[in-house]
Design an enzyme around this catalytic site. Structure first.
Site, short mmCIF file in Angstrom:
data_model
loop_
_atom_site.label_atom_id
_atom_site.label_comp_id
_atom_site.label_asym_id
_atom_site.label_seq_id
_atom_site.Cartn_x
_atom_site.Cartn_y
_atom_site.Cartn_z
N ARG A 21 16.47 -11.93 19.96
CA ARG A 21 15.08 -12.37 20.03
C ARG A 21 14.95 -13.62 20.89
NH1 ARG A 21 11.73 -14.69 15.77
NH2 ARG A 21 13.43 -14.59 14.27
N TYR A 22 15.97 -14.47 20.88
CA TYR A 22 15.95 -15.70 21.65
C TYR A 22 16.82 -15.52 22.88
CZ TYR A 22 14.41 -17.57 17.11
OH TYR A 22 13.76 -17.81 15.94
N ASP B 73 9.79 -17.06 5.08
CA ASP B 73 9.08 -16.02 5.83
C ASP B 73 8.19 -15.23 4.86
OD1 ASP B 73 10.59 -16.64 8.18
OD2 ASP B 73 12.27 -15.51 7.33
C1 LIG Z 1 17.34 -18.23 13.54
C2 LIG Z 1 17.77 -17.27 14.55
C3 LIG Z 1 18.76 -17.60 15.49
C4 LIG Z 1 19.46 -18.95 15.50
O1 LIG Z 1 18.57 -19.96 15.80
P1 LIG Z 1 19.08 -21.47 16.00
O2 LIG Z 1 17.83 -22.26 16.09
O3 LIG Z 1 19.88 -21.47 17.27
O4 LIG Z 1 19.94 -21.81 14.84
C5 LIG Z 1 19.09 -16.66 16.44
N1 LIG Z 1 18.48 -15.45 16.48
C6 LIG Z 1 17.53 -15.11 15.60
C7 LIG Z 1 16.89 -13.78 15.71
C8 LIG Z 1 17.15 -16.00 14.60
O5 LIG Z 1 16.20 -15.64 13.71
#
Ligand SMILES: *Cc1c(COP(=O)(O)O)cnc(C)c1O
Ligand code: SF4
Length: 342
Positions: free
Chosen positions: A108-109, A288
């Protein structure tokens, strides 16, 4: 005499700790049934109904519970309220299924991804965001692991992989080692993390042989989840210390939970105790809006008051970042400090 007795007891403790996490897990279904009888939990929570998130604890965790409505009991025992909240809540509030790019990968990120290698845990937390899949089949299969590794290999923008689930430390030492070896073959992956509640819910799982495996794969961070000071026992302290002393930093991600830790003094106490054992308070999560867990939600205003209290009463090392998760955002969103605050 007293001192000697204490010494004998602590030697016995270390001996059992070395060998008995598997035994504790083997006995867990039976212990859960007995606990349900004792605390008058309906049999239906053990049933196969798909809308039920199963009830499960273990002998270690049970010892920490004094009553079903104490801070640990509330996290553990199912409540009829879980059925009353279907309207405004989602089974997948983070839209993880939309971001499932490979059988076990949530990407997602930009530079980091979740690798959901396990479907079970040592205890099922009633507020779990992934309760739609935790505790029930299908369990991750080898072919899915291979396909997920292929995705990671192809996506060189991912430099940080978080093993999650469920609890990855439900896997055997040898399976964990194999997974980490495969991940470390991908040169673009600089950071590994393991999200596990074992230091809290079954600290006996953190053994010498396990940490000796993990230390080969540094930088490897452990993300754990203490929610209340009563979870801090000599066993959980031992587990965290063992990890830290093997070069594995431990970060804590508490979830803000009504009836558990929505109290400034409780969280202040927890954060101080974490820093004392070198566990770094990382996040305080706004829960959530997951279906079945809405009764645990705390208003953001209350969360901000707690944050303000923490800043006023202790140092920055003991203050986590208060965040919430939005499926559209590029990362977690901080809720404190907020605009307009003096
Ligand atoms: C929380 C999360 C992360 C990790 O997030 P950080 O802020 O780097 O700790 C990575 N991927 C997903 C989908 C998340 O929900
Ligand atoms: S340990 Fe984590 S994944 Fe398992 S039930 Fe609790 S919150 Fe969910």
């Amino acid at each position: 005499m007293k001192g000697i007795q204490k010494l004998i007891m602590s030697t016995e403790d270390t001996n059992t700790i070395k060998t008995n996490w598997k035994q504790i897990l083997r006995e867990s279904p039976e212990v859960s049934k007995r606990a349900a009888q004792k605390f008058q939990i309906s049999k239906k929570w053990f049933g196969p109904a798909p809308e039920l998130f199963p009830f499960k604890l273990n002998g270690y965790w049970l010892r920490l519970i004094t009553a079903p409505d104490d801070p640990i009991g509330v996290q553990t025992f199912p409540d009829e309220k879980e059925f009353q909240e279907t309207a405004s809540a989602s089974v997948d509030p983070l839209q993880e299924e939309r971001y499932r790019k490979a059988p076990l990968i949530i990407h997602r990120y930009r530079d980091r991804a979740l690798f959901l290698v396990s479907n079970t845990c040592a205890v099922y937390c009633r507020f779990c965001t992934r309760r739609r899949q935790v505790g029930r089949p299908p369990f991750p299969r080898q072919i899915q692991i291979m396909e997920s590794l292929n995705y990671l290999r192809a996506h060189t923008e991912i430099r940080d992989v978080i093993l999650s689930g469920g609890d990855p430390l439900m896997l055997s030492d040898s399976r964990i080692r194999r997974l980490l070896v495969q991940l470390r073959r991908l040169p673009q992956i600089k950071i590994l993390r393991i999200g596990t509640r074992m230091p809290v819910t079954l600290p006996q799982r953190i053994t010498e042989p396990l940490v000796k495996i993990l230390r080969h794969f540094q930088p490897l961070y452990i993300l754990t989840q203490f929610n209340h000071p009563a979870e801090m026992t000599s066993e959980s302290r031992r587990a965290c210390t063992l990890l830290v002393e093997h070069g594995l930093p431990v970060l804590n991600q508490s979830v803000l939970l009504k009836g558990v830790n929505d109290d400034p003094e409780v969280l202040l106490d927890l954060m101080r105790k974490l820093v004392e054992i070198r566990v770094i308070p990382y996040y305080l999560h706004q829960l959530d809006p997951v279906r079945g867990a809405l009764h645990f939600r705390v208003p953001v205003e209350k969360g901000r008051e707690i944050m303000q209290y923490l800043w006023a009463h202790t140092g920055g090392m003991a203050v986590p970042t208060y965040v919430f998760d939005n499926p559209e955002a590029p990362g977690k969103i901080p809720l404190y400090p907020c605009a307009g605050q003096s």
